[in-house]
Design an enzyme around this catalytic site. Structure first.
Site, PDB file in Angstrom:
ATOM      1  N   TYR A 171       1.015   0.522   1.792  1.00  0.00           N
ATOM      2  CA  TYR A 171       2.097   1.102   0.905  1.00  0.00           C
ATOM      3  C   TYR A 171       3.090   1.284   1.935  1.00  0.00           C
ATOM      4  CZ  TYR A 171      -1.008   1.290  -3.165  1.00  0.00           C
ATOM      5  OH  TYR A 171      -2.043   1.053  -4.001  1.00  0.00           O
ATOM      6  N   HIS A 218      -4.937 -11.184  -8.551  1.00  0.00           N
ATOM      7  CA  HIS A 218      -4.542  -9.803  -8.215  1.00  0.00           C
ATOM      8  C   HIS A 218      -4.293  -8.942  -9.175  1.00  0.00           C
ATOM      9  CE1 HIS A 218      -2.547  -6.846  -5.766  1.00  0.00           C
ATOM     10  NE2 HIS A 218      -3.241  -7.142  -4.761  1.00  0.00           N
ATOM     11  N   PHE A 237      -5.267   0.091  -1.318  1.00  0.00           N
ATOM     12  CA  PHE A 237      -4.877   0.605  -2.602  1.00  0.00           C
ATOM     13  C   PHE A 237      -5.131   1.840  -3.079  1.00  0.00           C
ATOM     14  CE2 PHE A 237      -6.828  -3.932  -3.333  1.00  0.00           C
ATOM     15  CZ  PHE A 237      -5.841  -4.434  -4.094  1.00  0.00           C
TER      16      PHE A 237
END
Length: 224
Positions: free
Chosen positions: A66, A186, A77
């Site tokens: 991120y 995804h 994640f």
């Protein structure tokens, strides 16, 4: 970059001597010295630190960290406590609820999975602030391929959850008959409805582990 000190070190040490890694190392050091880079440098190898090679039961492969403040901490994640749960992880939680009845927690901190043997690996381990994929093609892919090869070479059952085309491109490296490869679109909002929802990867993973006399993963992330 922090040192790797557990049993991943002998598996990955040959990479450190290769030209691509020397160039990658110089690039990453320069980036941290001149720009805002995520995750914090000490967290780059958190996935390996938290889940030693001998303990890996499952690999979940993400893309890159991120790229907004306070989110990335070295696990694919996952975000640190106090951060909003990102959209892809919201969809992962929705699938977990539908598959295994897990309640949807108030956080996106996945360390519990890592502690149980889920290797939460990104194919690229660093990123510039606000600039997704900005460290793509700099050498991380070769390094994380070496991690995947090390898992494929383990003489024991391991489950690979390959979500989306970039993750699925690694399937050609996985030829161990004792191991299980599960593929789905995804979980991002752009593609989750094309087959991620309803894939039941979490129950299929646990069924495979239990069939091989391995403790299943407790996928429930608790509220904080």
């Amino acid at each position: 970059m922090p040192m790797i000190s557990n049993d991943w070190l002998p598996a990955l040490e040959p990479e450190f001597k290769k030209d691509y890694y020397k160039n990658l190392y110089k690039f990453v050091i320069s980036e941290y010295n001149t720009r805002t880079i995520y995750p914090p440098a000490d967290d780059i190898f958190n996935a390996l630190h938290l889940t030693p090679l001998k303990d890996v039961k499952v690999l979940i492969l993400g893309q890159d960290p991120y790229h907004e403040p306070g989110q990335a901490h070295g696990l694919s994640f996952s975000v640190l406590p106090g951060q909003d749960t990102p959209p892809s992880l919201v969809n992962i939680y929705n699938e977990l609820q539908n598959d295994l009845g897990c309640y949807i927690p108030n956080n996106g901190y996945l360390k519990k999975w890592a502690d149980q043997g889920v290797l939460l690996l990104n194919t690229v381990l660093t990123v510039r602030a606000h600039n997704a994929n900005s460290h793509k093609g700099r050498g991380w892919e070769q390094f994380t391929d070496a991690i995947i090869r090390a898992l494929n070479n383990e003489d024991r059952p391991i489950v690979y959850l390959l979500w989306g085309k970039p993750a699925q491109s690694k399937e050609v490296m996985l030829n161990n008959p004792k191991q299980l490869v599960l593929k789905a679109p995804h979980p991002s909002p752009l593609s989750a409805y094309r087959g991620f929802f309803g894939c039941k990867h979490f129950s299929k993973c646990n069924e495979f582990l239990e069939k091989n006399n391995i403790a299943p993963i407790d996928w429930q992330i608790e509220n904080i």
